[in-house]
Write a protein that holds these residues in place. Structure first.
Motif, mmCIF file in Angstrom:
data_model
loop_
_atom_site.group_PDB
_atom_site.id
_atom_site.type_symbol
_atom_site.label_atom_id
_atom_site.label_comp_id
_atom_site.label_asym_id
_atom_site.label_seq_id
_atom_site.Cartn_x
_atom_site.Cartn_y
_atom_site.Cartn_z
ATOM 1 N N TRP A 61 -38.322 18.304 -12.211
ATOM 2 C CA TRP A 61 -38.465 18.962 -14.261
ATOM 3 C C TRP A 61 -37.560 18.616 -15.001
ATOM 4 C CZ3 TRP A 61 -35.902 21.519 -18.134
ATOM 5 C CH2 TRP A 61 -37.561 21.713 -18.999
ATOM 6 N N PRO A 62 -37.443 17.644 -15.731
ATOM 7 C CA PRO A 62 -39.168 17.610 -16.212
ATOM 8 C C PRO A 62 -39.853 16.375 -15.699
ATOM 9 C CG PRO A 62 -37.578 16.605 -17.738
ATOM 10 C CD PRO A 62 -36.593 17.207 -16.773
ATOM 11 N N PRO A 63 -41.350 16.621 -15.671
ATOM 12 C CA PRO A 63 -41.950 16.090 -14.868
ATOM 13 C C PRO A 63 -41.960 14.462 -14.918
ATOM 14 C CG PRO A 63 -43.413 17.203 -15.534
ATOM 15 C CD PRO A 63 -41.771 17.647 -15.986
ATOM 16 N N ALA A 80 -36.480 13.404 -21.128
ATOM 17 C CA ALA A 80 -35.466 14.176 -20.698
ATOM 18 C C ALA A 80 -34.647 14.144 -21.349
ATOM 19 C CB ALA A 80 -35.545 13.228 -18.936
ATOM 20 N N ILE A 81 -33.435 15.108 -21.401
ATOM 21 C CA ILE A 81 -32.614 15.354 -21.965
ATOM 22 C C ILE A 81 -31.513 14.133 -21.423
ATOM 23 C CG2 ILE A 81 -30.181 16.631 -23.045
ATOM 24 C CD1 ILE A 81 -32.075 18.381 -21.945
ATOM 25 N N HIS A 82 -31.138 12.921 -22.409
ATOM 26 C CA HIS A 82 -29.963 12.104 -21.945
ATOM 27 C C HIS A 82 -28.465 12.757 -22.429
ATOM 28 C CE1 HIS A 82 -32.584 9.089 -21.048
ATOM 29 N NE2 HIS A 82 -33.753 9.632 -21.728
ATOM 30 N N PHE A 83 -28.351 12.363 -21.674
ATOM 31 C CA PHE A 83 -26.196 11.676 -22.017
ATOM 32 C C PHE A 83 -25.632 10.221 -22.001
ATOM 33 C CE2 PHE A 83 -21.840 12.458 -21.103
ATOM 34 C CZ PHE A 83 -21.440 12.996 -22.433
ATOM 35 N N GLY A 84 -25.163 9.310 -22.764
ATOM 36 C CA GLY A 84 -25.393 8.863 -22.503
ATOM 37 C C GLY A 84 -27.067 8.074 -22.213
ATOM 38 N N THR A 85 -26.691 7.218 -20.681
ATOM 39 C CA THR A 85 -27.563 6.311 -20.313
ATOM 40 C C THR A 85 -28.383 7.521 -19.197
ATOM 41 O OG1 THR A 85 -26.832 5.192 -18.195
ATOM 42 C CG2 THR A 85 -27.435 4.311 -20.272
ATOM 43 N N VAL A 86 -27.593 8.729 -18.913
ATOM 44 C CA VAL A 86 -27.856 9.535 -17.640
ATOM 45 C C VAL A 86 -29.381 10.374 -18.026
ATOM 46 C CG1 VAL A 86 -26.894 11.461 -15.575
ATOM 47 C CG2 VAL A 86 -25.491 9.422 -17.479
ATOM 48 N N GLU A 87 -29.998 10.778 -17.596
ATOM 49 C CA GLU A 87 -31.419 11.426 -17.710
ATOM 50 C C GLU A 87 -30.825 12.421 -16.728
ATOM 51 O OE1 GLU A 87 -34.698 10.055 -16.840
ATOM 52 O OE2 GLU A 87 -34.245 8.505 -18.143
ATOM 53 N N PHE A 88 -30.905 13.955 -17.806
ATOM 54 C CA PHE A 88 -31.103 15.405 -16.783
ATOM 55 C C PHE A 88 -31.668 15.434 -16.492
ATOM 56 C CE2 PHE A 88 -26.113 15.303 -18.917
ATOM 57 C CZ PHE A 88 -26.005 15.195 -17.824
ATOM 58 N N ILE A 89 -32.176 15.761 -14.967
ATOM 59 C CA ILE A 89 -33.346 15.985 -14.516
ATOM 60 C C ILE A 89 -32.989 16.954 -13.625
ATOM 61 C CG2 ILE A 89 -35.430 14.281 -15.101
ATOM 62 C CD1 ILE A 89 -34.572 12.903 -13.334
ATOM 63 N N THR A 90 -33.683 17.844 -12.884
ATOM 64 C CA THR A 90 -33.495 18.158 -11.770
ATOM 65 C C THR A 90 -33.056 17.731 -10.789
ATOM 66 O OG1 THR A 90 -35.558 18.743 -11.070
ATOM 67 C CG2 THR A 90 -34.603 20.922 -12.336
ATOM 68 N N ALA A 91 -33.728 16.511 -9.981
ATOM 69 C CA ALA A 91 -33.344 16.212 -9.375
ATOM 70 C C ALA A 91 -31.924 15.903 -9.169
ATOM 71 C CB ALA A 91 -34.066 14.504 -9.393
ATOM 72 N N VAL A 92 -31.377 15.363 -10.548
ATOM 73 C CA VAL A 92 -29.612 15.673 -10.861
ATOM 74 C C VAL A 92 -28.799 16.210 -9.566
ATOM 75 C CG1 VAL A 92 -27.684 15.029 -12.012
ATOM 76 C CG2 VAL A 92 -29.902 13.820 -12.358
ATOM 77 N N ALA A 93 -29.296 17.704 -10.267
ATOM 78 C CA ALA A 93 -28.656 18.595 -9.683
ATOM 79 C C ALA A 93 -28.871 18.814 -8.238
ATOM 80 C CB ALA A 93 -29.363 19.712 -10.020
#
Lengths: 461, 150, 169
Positions: free
Chosen positions: C102-104, C109-122
């Protein structure tokens, strides 16, 4: 819904790994979690019997791309059986005082591994869950930490690691020849490829699972391990972990590789026969109770093999029924090993009758189903063999009873009440199954029909 | 290529199996690790297609990424198992000052004699502190759990 | 162990000290870049725990208690496993298949620089914690084994047996 039992067990295992398991409070928490996972499994089972198998592709991928979790009646039966034995062993150990802080967590981790592998529809995922269960078993085998337990643990680890590696190699080989890892895809692809490589793979898988079960030529590890570990661990290993073997043989043999299973039937019959005779003769000649039970376990596997070789509706029916009842028998009998008292004696009698196949204990059903399968197959030598095996098992169980419960010794101390009650509860369960077998027979029938006309097999790709 | 790979698998497996027949626990563990690596190599060899690394951007024909994922998982599992077994061997070493299977079975016989005279359930012989195995075991299981979720 | 500490030269000691921070930075970089480039939480965890193993080899097991991050790493295993399990199982509560992120796919998704924060990162952070904690735990166990052995050398009468060979290898 599929994930409920897995989720409870997994979160519970992580939670308990942090907590100190030697405290009764935490052990009770573990019991509660395991019991709720068991209830969730049973609830899932009712749903599956009513509405057919359920499956879910992890991550919302397409079928055949992502890892599939799929549950059918067969998986439910084995999951319920394994969780029941685990629960009994955990309650037993709690009543006896848990000695290692990781014991409850490990039992739950093993529950994760076992339910996971009974619920998965992907062969590699099967291997991963299998390893989760095995790793917990490796640690559990050394539980107690005397030289005996260490040696038993090492023997157990070495042999079973070898078995796991053979299984891993055969999974890679299946992937190489079919290009699939999901069981449905493999079952559809296998009939299209040449038989000889598949036969080789089937042999590897057979060796891997027979090692888990302790079938005759692969049995050598079994007796030292079952006698070396503590009673509760021996009950877990023989009542819960060994189910991997019978489930694996059913799933891979009857479901994925039916052609190769039919080819290998004569070998299975020979090995099964040798196993029955070897196990029975060894059991008769042994003295210590855990040794008798360990060799008897080798003999019992032989019946499962013969039923598997007969195959077809009656054969697989007998395999499932026998595996379930054998798991319960072994769980009960290994737990009685360390105990004394009249309640234990009575429970032991129930277990012994069950192993020998004397009504009204549940073992009667298993034996009669194998008789039935053999008669259906017109294999009168097998009928004779099963009869001989039962007579011998009655003999060694009676000898054991005589040695342990008839002769009153001066130095004998009756065990505390609680473990006795647990063992008695298991024995009463076995009696109830024996007296009112319809639910078990119905669900086994359901599992067999699911196995024989599962959508995976017979669908042209 | 297939011949080289299969020879490598065979040699690894054979040396592992040879080491597993030894009495010394450490050799036995090395044997296990070798056999694990033979299995990993076999998975790699079972790839449907062998080409460039399957990493974006894709230019030429790429390798089959699935076997690599499987091998990674198998490596994680065998890593966890070998760490566990090493911890167990260490535990044996603390308790008996030996990692030889024969000496361990001698100790076992002595223990069995003690048990026979007591005729009770065997008690833990040495009460060494729980830290080493208590820590490594849930981590080992946890790591296998991690491997699953990959 | 103490003999070994003496034999490490200043060069190795300085190199090990200098390398520690870059190793952690590389590990975190690999973990975060995993979604656009090579790498993931597992390899990051292995790299980071190898960094710790290097410190322990050079400076001895006391190193494990020097940095609070390393000290708490074994406990972090369980935290990591919990995070990974939560990201896997929470979608199931919402009625989606396990591990749906999530998000699908395709949504912002929320970006921080080029990093996308999706639950897969968690999930990957959880995996990192598990692997790092496991690596440090194993290093600690083996390092303690070394220490224990040298302190026990006088305790047992058979110092020349197979156990010696085992510890050395």
């Amino acid at each position: 819904m599929i994930v409920l039992p897995l989720g409870i067990l997994w979160f519970g295992a992580v939670l308990l790994a942090i907590l100190d398991g030697t405290r009764t409070k935490n052990a009770l928490l573990a019991i509660g979690l395991l019991a709720s996972a068991l209830l969730a499994t049973i609830w899932l089972g009712f749903d599956i019997v009513a509405n057919g198998p359920r499956s879910m592709v992890i991550g919302g991928w397409e079928q055949g791309v992502g890892i599939t979790l799929s549950v059918d009646t067969l998986g439910i039966i084995f999951a319920t059986l394994s969780l029941t034995v685990l629960l009994a062993a955990l309650v037993f150990e709690t009543a006896n005082r848990v000695r290692a802080r990781v014991f409850p967590a490990l039992v739950l981790f093993m529950g994760v591994g076992l339910t996971g592998l009974f619920f998965t529809g992907d062969v590699f995922n099967f291997y991963v869950f299998f390893e989760i269960a095995m790793i917990s078993a490796y640690v559990l085998a050394s539980y107690g930490e005397t030289p005996r337990q260490f040696r038993a643990a090492f023997l157990f680890i070495v042999v079973n690691l070898l078995g796991s590696m053979l299984f891993l190699i055969s999974i890679a080989a299946i992937y190489h020849i079919t290009g699939r890892l999901d069981m449905a895809g493999i079952a559809a692809q296998i009939p299209l490829v040449a038989e000889s490589p598949v036969l080789l793979i089937a042999t590897l898988i057979f060796v891997a699972f027979s090692t888990k079960l302790g079938l005759f030529p692969f049995h050598f590890w079994l007796a030292p391990v079952y006698t070396g570990t503590r009673p509760s661990v021996a009950a877990i290993l023989s009542g819960a972990l060994a189910n991997i073997g019978s489930y694996g043989l059913l799933r891979f043999g009857a479901d994925l590789l039916p052609r190769e299973l039919a080819d290998g039937a004569p070998v299975l019959i020979v090995l099964g026969t040798v196993s029955i005779i070897y196990g029975a003769v060894q059991s008769v000649s042994r003295h210590s109770p855990s040794e008798v039970l360990a060799y008897s376990a080798i003999g019992q596997v032989g019946y499962i093999m013969i039923a598997l070789a007969i195959g077809g509706e009656v054969g697989f029916f007998a395999v499932i029924l026998y595996a379930v009842i054998n798991g319960l028998n072994k769980g009960l009998l290994f737990l009685t090993v360390g105990l004394r008292g009249w309640l234990v004696g009575a429970s032991f009698v129930v277990g012994a009758f069950s192993v020998a196949g004397v009504p009204p204990a549940a073992g009667f059903l298993g034996k009669i189903s194998i008789f039935w399968a053999a008669i259906e197959d017109d294999a009168w030598s097998i009928v004779f063999l099963v009869f001989l095996g039962s007579a011998l098992s009655f003999l060694y169980m009676f000898q054991l009873y005589q040695r342990r419960f008839w002769i009153a010794r001066e130095d004998e101390v009756e065990s505390s009440r609680l473990p006795q009650v647990i063992v008695t509860a298991l024995a009463i369960g076995l009696l109830i199954v024996g007296l009112w077998p319809e639910p078990l027979l119905d669900i086994t029938d359901h599992a067999v029909s699911g196995l024989l006309d599962s959508p995976a097999v017979g669908v042209s790709p | 290529m297939t011949l080289i790979l299969s020879l490598a698998v065979a040699i690894l497996f054979a040396s592992g199996a040879y080491l597993m027949l030894k009495h010394d626990l450490v050799r036995l563990i090395v044997g296990m690790v070798l056999i694990g690596n033979a299995a990993n190599l076999f998975i790699m060899a079972a790839a449907l297609r062998i080409g460039d690394a399957p990493v974006y951007p894709i230019e030429d024909e790429t390798s089959d990424p699935l076997v690599q994922a499987m091998t990674l998982t198998a490596i994680v599992i065998s890593f966890a198992v070998s760490a566990l077994v090493l911890a167990l061997a260490y535990r044996v070493y603390i308790a008996h000052a030996s990692v030889d299977m024969r000496e361990l079975s001698l100790a076992e016989e002595e223990q069995a004699d003690i048990d026979d005279t007591l005729d009770g359930e065997p008690e833990p012989m040495l009460d060494v502190d729980d830290s080493s195995i208590g820590e490594s075991s849930p981590v080992g299981a946890a790591d296998a759990g991690e491997a699953k979720t990959r | 162990m103490s003999d070994r500490t003496v034999t490490t030269t200043v060069l190795t000691q300085v190199a090990a000290r200098i390398l520690l921070i870059p190793i952690f930075v590389v590990a975190i970089g690999i973990m975060i870049k995993g979604y656009v480039d090579i790498g993931d939480g597992f390899s990051a965890g292995v790299i980071a725990s190898l960094g710790v193993a290097l410190q322990v080899m050079v400076f001895g097991p006391e190193e494990l208690t020097r940095l609070p991050v390393i000290q708490r790493a074994p406990k972090g295993t369980f935290l990591g496993l919990l995070i990974a399990l939560l990201t896997a199982f929470v979608p199931a509560v919402r009625g989606q298949p396990l591990m749906t992120h999530w998000p699908p796919a395709g949504e912002a998704a929320i970006h921080f620089g080029t990093v996308e924060f999706i639950t897969a990162v968690a999930f990957d952070v959880g995996v990192f914690l598990v692997v790092f904690g496991f690596g440090v735990g194993v290093t600690a166990t083996l390092a303690r084994a070394q220490e224990r052995k040298s302190s026990m050398a006088g305790l047992f009468s058979r110092p020349g047996d197979a156990g010696e060979a085992g510890e050395r290898s």
